[in-house]
Scaffold this active site. Structure first.
Site, PDB file in Angstrom:
ATOM      1  N   HIS A  83      21.475 -11.432 -25.012  1.00  0.00           N
ATOM      2  CA  HIS A  83      21.127 -10.008 -25.028  1.00  0.00           C
ATOM      3  C   HIS A  83      19.865  -9.750 -25.857  1.00  0.00           C
ATOM      4  CE1 HIS A  83      21.597  -5.676 -25.563  1.00  0.00           C
ATOM      5  NE2 HIS A  83      21.693  -5.832 -26.866  1.00  0.00           N
TER       6      HIS A  83
HETATM    7  C1  HEM Z   1      18.733  -7.488 -33.173  1.00  0.00           C
HETATM    8  C2  HEM Z   1      19.620  -7.387 -32.280  1.00  0.00           C
HETATM    9  C3  HEM Z   1      19.632  -6.473 -31.063  1.00  0.00           C
HETATM   10  C4  HEM Z   1      18.575  -5.957 -30.322  1.00  0.00           C
HETATM   11  C5  HEM Z   1      17.100  -6.182 -30.536  1.00  0.00           C
HETATM   12  C6  HEM Z   1      19.175  -5.147 -29.308  1.00  0.00           C
HETATM   13  C7  HEM Z   1      18.474  -4.424 -28.359  1.00  0.00           C
HETATM   14  C8  HEM Z   1      19.036  -3.640 -27.385  1.00  0.00           C
HETATM   15  C9  HEM Z   1      18.299  -2.900 -26.417  1.00  0.00           C
HETATM   16  C10 HEM Z   1      16.781  -2.844 -26.290  1.00  0.00           C
HETATM   17  C11 HEM Z   1      19.181  -2.258 -25.600  1.00  0.00           C
HETATM   18  C12 HEM Z   1      18.849  -1.348 -24.439  1.00  0.00           C
HETATM   19  C13 HEM Z   1      18.807  -2.124 -23.159  1.00  0.00           C
HETATM   20  C14 HEM Z   1      18.546  -1.199 -22.017  1.00  0.00           C
HETATM   21  O1  HEM Z   1      18.651   0.006 -22.200  1.00  0.00           O
HETATM   22  O2  HEM Z   1      18.261  -1.683 -20.904  1.00  0.00           O
HETATM   23  C15 HEM Z   1      20.498  -2.594 -26.044  1.00  0.00           C
HETATM   24  C16 HEM Z   1      21.684  -2.165 -25.430  1.00  0.00           C
HETATM   25  C17 HEM Z   1      22.968  -2.543 -25.851  1.00  0.00           C
HETATM   26  N1  HEM Z   1      23.259  -3.350 -26.952  1.00  0.00           N
HETATM   27 FE1  HEM Z   1      21.904  -4.247 -28.177  1.00  0.00          FE
HETATM   28  N2  HEM Z   1      20.541  -5.198 -29.412  1.00  0.00           N
HETATM   29  C18 HEM Z   1      20.852  -6.012 -30.481  1.00  0.00           C
HETATM   30  C19 HEM Z   1      22.128  -6.362 -30.926  1.00  0.00           C
HETATM   31  C20 HEM Z   1      23.312  -5.936 -30.325  1.00  0.00           C
HETATM   32  C21 HEM Z   1      24.606  -6.322 -30.750  1.00  0.00           C
HETATM   33  C22 HEM Z   1      24.893  -7.268 -31.914  1.00  0.00           C
HETATM   34  C23 HEM Z   1      25.508  -5.710 -29.907  1.00  0.00           C
HETATM   35  C24 HEM Z   1      27.008  -5.747 -29.853  1.00  0.00           C
HETATM   36  C25 HEM Z   1      27.825  -6.484 -30.384  1.00  0.00           C
HETATM   37  C26 HEM Z   1      24.766  -4.956 -28.954  1.00  0.00           C
HETATM   38  C27 HEM Z   1      25.330  -4.204 -27.930  1.00  0.00           C
HETATM   39  C28 HEM Z   1      24.633  -3.502 -26.993  1.00  0.00           C
HETATM   40  C29 HEM Z   1      25.218  -2.808 -25.871  1.00  0.00           C
HETATM   41  C30 HEM Z   1      26.731  -2.762 -25.524  1.00  0.00           C
HETATM   42  C31 HEM Z   1      24.167  -2.209 -25.149  1.00  0.00           C
HETATM   43  C32 HEM Z   1      24.253  -1.384 -23.869  1.00  0.00           C
HETATM   44  C33 HEM Z   1      23.985  -2.299 -22.693  1.00  0.00           C
HETATM   45  C34 HEM Z   1      25.005  -2.161 -21.608  1.00  0.00           C
HETATM   46  O3  HEM Z   1      25.859  -1.263 -21.690  1.00  0.00           O
HETATM   47  O4  HEM Z   1      24.962  -2.973 -20.658  1.00  0.00           O
HETATM   48  N3  HEM Z   1      23.424  -5.091 -29.243  1.00  0.00           N
HETATM   49  N4  HEM Z   1      20.375  -3.446 -27.157  1.00  0.00           N
END
Ligand code: HEM
Ligand code: SF4
Ligand code: SF4
Lengths: 210, 288
Positions: free
Chosen positions: A170
């Site tokens: 991710h």
């Molecule tokens: C430094 C670490 C992380 C970065 C840079 C990051 C970045 C992002 C970004 C840019 C999005 C938006 C993606 C989109 O809208 O297309 C997103 C969505 C999300 N992130 Fe992260 N994230 C990080 C860590 C995490 C962690 C540790 C978790 C959960 C344990 C997490 C859970 C989610 C979830 C559930 C979404 C929604 C995507 C979906 O529902 O399919 N993220 N993240």
């Protein structure tokens, strides 16, 4: 708001805050958890003030992550149903990864990879909470049968592994797909990004804006 | 308790060799249940030597007191009244405590470097100053021995008087036992001594007498002479074929190296994908 500029709103403040609470607590859990899991990661103990502090803090951070993840899951649930268009899109995965994809099916707010991430987290985070509860010393572990504690220890490690691998993918995908990070930091993406990566979602947002 | 005069064979959460140039003899304590009269002198000697004063509990209707091992009771006598033959009551009294396994599940599971060590003489010792209180040793132990103290959240158990052994003394319980039911020495000698006792018991009609030195944990450094070695469970639930639980084996033996490798490979895959394919950028035309 986005009509004047070339930006589209993708996440509001609540969603962003919620995401980063989950992300920060998750990373703290990964670091303290890996130190407990394998000697090659022992140095992560020192980030928490030593092994004993890591052991004390880990489960409390886990509870915060679990509760805040519930919020995230509810907010994103409806956008993550897998559709036939997504399955069609998946067939082009090789080209997409090689940056050679052309004429992709018009997908919505999330692609199928993001949806798989979502559902795997929905599966493993409650598993981590439950198994973690069973092995939580000194409060809860003593009341459970030893066989159950052993089983929970194994499940906790396996579920954490799935979660860590999913999150590595991710984070990398967010970095690799240029223009994504601002979605979660500023709440906006460019129109070009939206049109290119999530055309059906872009159309929907535009319709709403008119 | 850290003991510089004893070399270390295995150390928890440690992947490099432990200090091990000195040659020490493999030792064992042999508890002859057929000679034990249940006087609890050993229990008292253990408290005395180790400066332990457990809470005075309640009588639970049997002689077992305290009723279970605790962080301050590293050995307890367990009294079982059984009729192996009908109308022939036997009082089987077992001195319970750490078995000092050759393959210790506690040490295998422990995630804190040096909280559990196995000396080259076979003694398994907990070093509380390194203990983080996670309880994995309890999860790993096939004999239900370690206990976490409510006072300091550290794990405690029998040390086999490693501090006494290191200076050439026998364990406190051995020294005090009035019937000579507990003996201590080289493991080979103790097995030899047990053979004599087993022959004697067999000649007295205990045809199933035998030595308890379970091979499922690689043998132990605390062994029992049992009148009914075919049924160890008669002795307040002594396990028949103890071994480290398959669950713990999967967790610490299989999952630990494989999953760590998997995580490492995922990171590398991401890095090299980027090196090969470069970033996924939105093309100029769509920017308009
Ligand atoms: C430094 C670490 C992380 C970065 C840079 C990051 C970045 C992002 C970004 C840019 C999005 C938006 C993606 C989109 O809208 O297309 C997103 C969505 C999300 N992130 Fe992260 N994230 C990080 C860590 C995490 C962690 C540790 C978790 C959960 C344990 C997490 C859970 C989610 C979830 C559930 C979404 C929604 C995507 C979906 O529902 O399919 N993220 N993240
Ligand atoms: S509680 Fe047991 S497993 Fe955990 S650090 Fe202490 S000795 Fe090791
Ligand atoms: S009996 Fe339990 S605590 Fe003692 S050495 Fe064996 S596994 Fe460790």
């Amino acid at each position: 708001m986005s009509n004047e500029t070339n930006l589209v709103q993708r996440y509001n403040v609540k969603e962003r805050t919620n995401h980063w609470v989950v992300a920060i607590t998750f990373i703290m859990l990964v670091l303290s958890g890996l130190a407990l899991f394998h000697p090659s990661c022992l140095f992560f103990y020192s980030l928490f003030g030593g092994g004993t502090w890591a052991r004390i803090l880990h489960p409390f951070i886990g509870v915060i992550m679990f509760l805040s993840f519930l919020g995230l899951a509810v907010k994103f649930w409806d956008h993550n149903h897998i559709t036939d268009t997504d399955r069609e899109w998946r067939k082009h995965l090789g080209d997409i990864l090689a940056n050679k994809a052309k004429n992709l099916p018009e997908i919505g707010k999330y692609n199928i990879g993001q949806k798989y991430l979502f559902w795997s987290l929905v599966a493993i985070i409650p598993m981590l909470m439950l198994s973690g509860f069973i092995i939580w010393q000194p409060y809860f572990a003593p009341v459970f049968a030893i066989g159950l504690v052993r089983f929970a220890s194994l499940i906790h490690a396996l579920a954490a592994f799935i979660g860590i691998v999913a999150i590595i993918v991710h984070v990398y995908a967010a970095y690799w797909t240029r223009g994504s990070i601002s979605a979660m930091t500023r709440g906006t993406v460019t129109k070009a990004w939206a049109k290119h990566h999530h055309p059906a979602w872009y159309k929907e947002v535009n319709k709403g804006a008119k | 308790m850290a003991l510089q005069s004893l070399d270390i064979k295995a150390r928890s959460a440690t992947t490099t060799p432990s200090p091990s140039v000195r040659e020490t003899m493999e030792v064992a304590k042999l508890i002859d249940i057929s000679k034990c009269i249940g006087c609890k002198a050993c229990q008292v000697a253990c408290m005395e030597w180790n400066d332990l004063r457990d809470e005075v509990g309640n009588n639970v209707g049997v002689y077992d007191n305290p009723a279970d091992l605790t962080a301050k009771s590293w050995t307890v006598m367990r009294y079982a009244e059984v009729e192996v033959e009908q109308n022939k009551l036997e009082w089987l009294i077992r001195k319970d405590g750490c078995m000092h396994c050759a393959d210790p599940g506690c040490l295998k599971a422990c995630p804190s470097p040096g909280a559990i060590v196995q000396y080259s003489n076979g003694i398994v010792d907990f070093h509380q100053e390194n203990c983080i209180g996670c309880g994995y040793c309890i999860t790993g132990c096939p004999f239900n021995v370690p206990r976490i103290s409510k006072q300091d959240s550290k794990a405690y158990k029998c040390t086999l008087c490693s501090d006494r052994i290191a200076v050439g003394l026998e364990p406190a319980c051995v020294k005090t036992c009035p019937t000579g039911a507990i003996v201590f020495g080289a493991k080979g000698d103790m097995i030899h001594h047990a053979e004599g006792r087993v022959t004697d018991l067999k000649s007295r009609g205990y045809t199933n007498a035998g030595l308890y030195d379970p091979q499922g944990v690689g043998g132990t450094h605390v062994m029992y002479v049992l009148q009914h070695a075919d049924q160890p469970s008669l002795y307040s639930g002594l396990p028949k074929d103890p071994s480290i639980s398959a669950m713990v084996g999967l967790w610490k033996g299989v999952a630990k190296p494989l999953l760590s490798l998997g995580i490492g490979l995922t990171v590398l895959a991401g890095f090299f994908h980027y090196i090969k394919a470069g970033p996924n950028e939105v093309e100029e035309e769509t920017e308009k």
